[in-house]
Motif scaffolding. Structure first.
Motif, PDB file in Angstrom:
ATOM      1  N   ALA A 174       0.841  -1.207   0.000  1.00 46.67           N
ATOM      2  CA  ALA A 174       0.000   0.000   0.000  1.00 46.67           C
ATOM      3  C   ALA A 174       0.873   1.254   0.000  1.00 46.67           C
ATOM      4  O   ALA A 174       0.592   2.231  -0.702  1.00 46.67           O
ATOM      5  N   ALA A 175       1.938   1.223   0.777  1.00 43.46           N
ATOM      6  CA  ALA A 175       2.856   2.370   0.824  1.00 43.46           C
ATOM      7  C   ALA A 175       3.542   2.564  -0.531  1.00 43.46           C
ATOM      8  O   ALA A 175       3.730   3.690  -0.994  1.00 43.46           O
ATOM      9  N   TRP A 176       3.882   1.465  -1.152  1.00 40.14           N
ATOM     10  CA  TRP A 176       4.557   1.518  -2.457  1.00 40.14           C
ATOM     11  C   TRP A 176       3.639   2.136  -3.510  1.00 40.14           C
ATOM     12  O   TRP A 176       4.057   2.967  -4.321  1.00 40.14           O
ATOM     13  N   ALA A 177       2.351   1.751  -3.483  1.00 39.83           N
ATOM     14  CA  ALA A 177       1.363   2.334  -4.404  1.00 39.83           C
ATOM     15  C   ALA A 177       1.279   3.841  -4.191  1.00 39.83           C
ATOM     16  O   ALA A 177       1.274   4.630  -5.141  1.00 39.83           O
ATOM     17  N   GLU A 178       1.227   4.226  -2.926  1.00 40.48           N
ATOM     18  CA  GLU A 178       1.104   5.644  -2.590  1.00 40.48           C
ATOM     19  C   GLU A 178       2.342   6.417  -3.021  1.00 40.48           C
ATOM     20  O   GLU A 178       2.258   7.577  -3.441  1.00 40.48           O
ATOM     21  N   TYR A 179       3.485   5.752  -2.945  1.00 47.09           N
ATOM     22  CA  TYR A 179       4.737   6.394  -3.344  1.00 47.09           C
ATOM     23  C   TYR A 179       4.836   6.551  -4.854  1.00 47.09           C
ATOM     24  O   TYR A 179       5.185   7.611  -5.372  1.00 47.09           O
ATOM     25  N   VAL A 180       4.513   5.488  -5.582  1.00 45.36           N
ATOM     26  CA  VAL A 180       4.708   5.500  -7.035  1.00 45.36           C
ATOM     27  C   VAL A 180       3.608   6.296  -7.738  1.00 45.36           C
ATOM     28  O   VAL A 180       3.874   7.050  -8.668  1.00 45.36           O
ATOM     29  N   ARG A 181       2.352   6.129  -7.273  1.00 44.13           N
ATOM     30  CA  ARG A 181       1.228   6.732  -8.000  1.00 44.13           C
ATOM     31  C   ARG A 181       0.457   7.779  -7.201  1.00 44.13           C
ATOM     32  O   ARG A 181      -0.385   8.475  -7.749  1.00 44.13           O
ATOM     33  N   GLY A 182       0.677   7.845  -5.887  1.00 40.91           N
ATOM     34  CA  GLY A 182      -0.149   8.709  -5.061  1.00 40.91           C
ATOM     35  C   GLY A 182       0.577   9.949  -4.576  1.00 40.91           C
ATOM     36  O   GLY A 182       1.339  10.575  -5.317  1.00 40.91           O
ATOM     37  N   CYS A 183       0.418  10.266  -3.295  1.00 36.68           N
ATOM     38  CA  CYS A 183       0.923  11.542  -2.777  1.00 36.68           C
ATOM     39  C   CYS A 183       2.433  11.543  -2.562  1.00 36.68           C
ATOM     40  O   CYS A 183       3.007  12.572  -2.230  1.00 36.68           O
ATOM     41  N   GLY A 184       3.086  10.372  -2.758  1.00 37.93           N
ATOM     42  CA  GLY A 184       4.532  10.300  -2.515  1.00 37.93           C
ATOM     43  C   GLY A 184       5.365  10.506  -3.764  1.00 37.93           C
ATOM     44  O   GLY A 184       6.598  10.505  -3.688  1.00 37.93           O
ATOM     45  N   LYS A 185       4.684  10.707  -4.894  1.00 35.46           N
ATOM     46  CA  LYS A 185       5.398  10.829  -6.173  1.00 35.46           C
ATOM     47  C   LYS A 185       6.545  11.828  -6.095  1.00 35.46           C
ATOM     48  O   LYS A 185       6.345  12.952  -5.643  1.00 35.46           O
ATOM     49  N   GLY A 186       7.725  11.413  -6.534  1.00 33.84           N
ATOM     50  CA  GLY A 186       8.852  12.329  -6.620  1.00 33.84           C
ATOM     51  C   GLY A 186       9.661  12.468  -5.347  1.00 33.84           C
ATOM     52  O   GLY A 186      10.731  13.058  -5.351  1.00 33.84           O
ATOM     53  N   ALA A 187       9.157  11.936  -4.227  1.00 27.00           N
ATOM     54  CA  ALA A 187       9.906  12.028  -2.973  1.00 27.00           C
ATOM     55  C   ALA A 187      11.087  11.066  -3.005  1.00 27.00           C
ATOM     56  O   ALA A 187      11.092  10.088  -3.763  1.00 27.00           O
ATOM     57  N   GLU A 188      12.092  11.345  -2.183  1.00 25.38           N
ATOM     58  CA  GLU A 188      13.229  10.430  -2.064  1.00 25.38           C
ATOM     59  C   GLU A 188      12.950   9.477  -0.893  1.00 25.38           C
ATOM     60  O   GLU A 188      13.136   8.281  -0.979  1.00 25.38           O
TER      61      GLU A 188
END
Lengths: 310, 310
Positions: free
Chosen positions: A115-129
């Motif tokens: 779930a965290a990975w989805a949020e990172y790749v496609r959700g609010c985490g996009k572009g973060a390190e």
């Protein structure tokens, strides 16, 4: 090409086809019926995948890979469930059992991490390190992305963020410890406190509710109900200290909040953005952004369908 | 080829030459005299480096690179001290100021991170993938190595591990928060508790000591002094819960303990190895190893001299 994401839950097995634009173009599910032999569950999972492809006019040739999100401790490299509390699977070769049904690479991930990975790749985490997701539900789950990669620890068991101490020696946690973050920041904790206090405040909307959920407390707080406001303020205060601790420790770009309590949205985020910085100890103040998770119920399928990326 | 490691402290600037075998082959130091203009301090640092090379018959040609470990918030990429509490340096271009004295690449690292890096590359962390060092001294410092790389967060301010909550709302911490790990697990916390309790137990060796240090308490505990045993047990209990939380969160291969309190060695590690697993929530139990840091006072110079590696 499409990828297939499978969300193996205690109640349902959900699967979705995800296209290259990152959209779930078809989905289906079948009951898990936990407790029956593993092989039967995996046969149903395999059949579900084949049916989903057939009914949507795809063949195996169109599939790049399959990802499975499953609860518990998993070994991504071996493709096995090492230990799973709810489904009682131990050392079960989950990817090998699905392979006869679909002859493509199969990736495996813990459901919270997925779930965290989805949020990172496609959700609010996009572009973060560096990105951390907290799921404020029955428990407090989490997933950590560091340097753009999903971090699962040295033994694939990392990110049990809910079981870091917040008030050691305090409230009993489901894990047996006293005072874990989960024992203060889960929906369960909010409900426990509400039930405990409501008996003394019979005039509160919370005391009058038939069933007390996290939403009952949040709605009462929104309506200005005195007990609701107090319970919610205490919850925010505890969560703020836990979040500040994570920031002091790992200094991420973004912390995202998901799960039932986070459905309160800005009503939760706004006071957190005021409270968290008070406990951040960096001389320059707080640089981490607090955001709402965006993927909702799709996070399980989407994250699984993204497990082969990055 | 050699590398040069510089440990910029509040009292002294220490520098050492490190050979390819990883041995400090020469060292020297000069007083920091904190409070005077930055440029004077940096001139003394430059002169120290030149003197160290000259007296040991090396030239710049023999030097691969220079590493500096300094307290505070640093920006490795820009080579600046962003903010430094003790030395009162703000946005100071530390590497640019040293460059005229030695024309080689200069790396910069926070002192706690540098010590952890030394321990990882040359000490008890060798070969680990994920390694966390805790320094139990005046405060509780720390350094994190993840996937073989020093992790300093998104804003170069990461790993303030001492300022994660242990008993939120509890003892006042130097950072202004209440209940930080540092407020229970530092030498300062152990001494605070000893002073508080000793007045009620005049027969204790601790009450009779002229000055109460962490060592006073540990020696008393070793000797079976009742107050000493109790204080030390409480300390171990608090530290165990903090360490277990780190394991639950990040699941590292190794957690190493350094700093004054960790000088107690096995007297501290042995009860920790019993207490920590009680709070680790993984189904398979605790897989992380607890070890004593090995680098001692050399960690500052050595870690700085290793900053160009990995």
């Amino acid at each position: 090409m499409i990828t297939i994401g499978i969300d193996l839950g205690g109640t349902n097995i959900a699967a979705g086809l995800v296209n290259e634009a990152g959209k779930i173009i078809a989905r289906d599910s079948t009951p898990t019926k936990a407790g029956r032999p593993y092989d039967e569950i995996m046969a149903d999972m395999g059949t579900l995948v084949q049916k989903l492809l057939r009914e949507n006019k795809f063949t195996e040739e169109d599939v790049k890979y399959v990802g499975i999100g499953a609860p518990g401790v998993l070994d991504n490299k071996k493709g096995t469930v090492t230990d799973n509390g709810n489904l009682h699977w131990v050392d079960y070769p989950i990817t090998a059992k699905l392979q006869p049904y679909i002859h493509k690479p199969i990736y495996l991930g813990n459901d919270a991490n997925v779930a965290a990975w989805a949020e990172y790749v496609r959700g609010c985490g996009k572009g973060a390190e560096n990105f951390i997701m907290l799921t404020l539900g029955t428990g407090v789950g989490g997933g950590i992305i560091l340097n753009g990669k999903l971090y699962t620890g040295s033994h694939n068991i990392g990110a049990e963020i809910g079981h870091t101490p917040l008030k050691a020696g305090g409230e009993l946690c489901g894990c047996g410890n006293k005072g874990c973050m989960e024992a203060y920041c889960s929906a369960t904790a909010l409900i426990r406190n509400a039930k405990r206090e409501a008996v003394n405040v019979p005039e509160s909307a919370i005391a009058k509710a038939n069933v007390i959920s996290a939403k009952t407390v949040i709605d009462a707080a929104k309506a200005g109900d005195e007990l609701g406001v107090r319970l919610f303020q205490d919850y925010v205060s505890d969560l703020a200290q836990a979040i500040a601790g994570i920031i002091n420790f790992l200094d991420p770009d973004i912390i995202a909040l998901g799960g039932g309590v986070a459905n309160a949205g800005e009503f939760l985020l706004e006071p957190l953005r005021r409270e968290v910085p008070k406990h951040v100890t960096f001389p320059g103040g707080m640089a981490t952004r607090l955001l709402s998770a965006q993927m909702g119920n799709d996070a399980g399928i989407m994250g699984a369908a993204l497990l082969g990326e990055g």
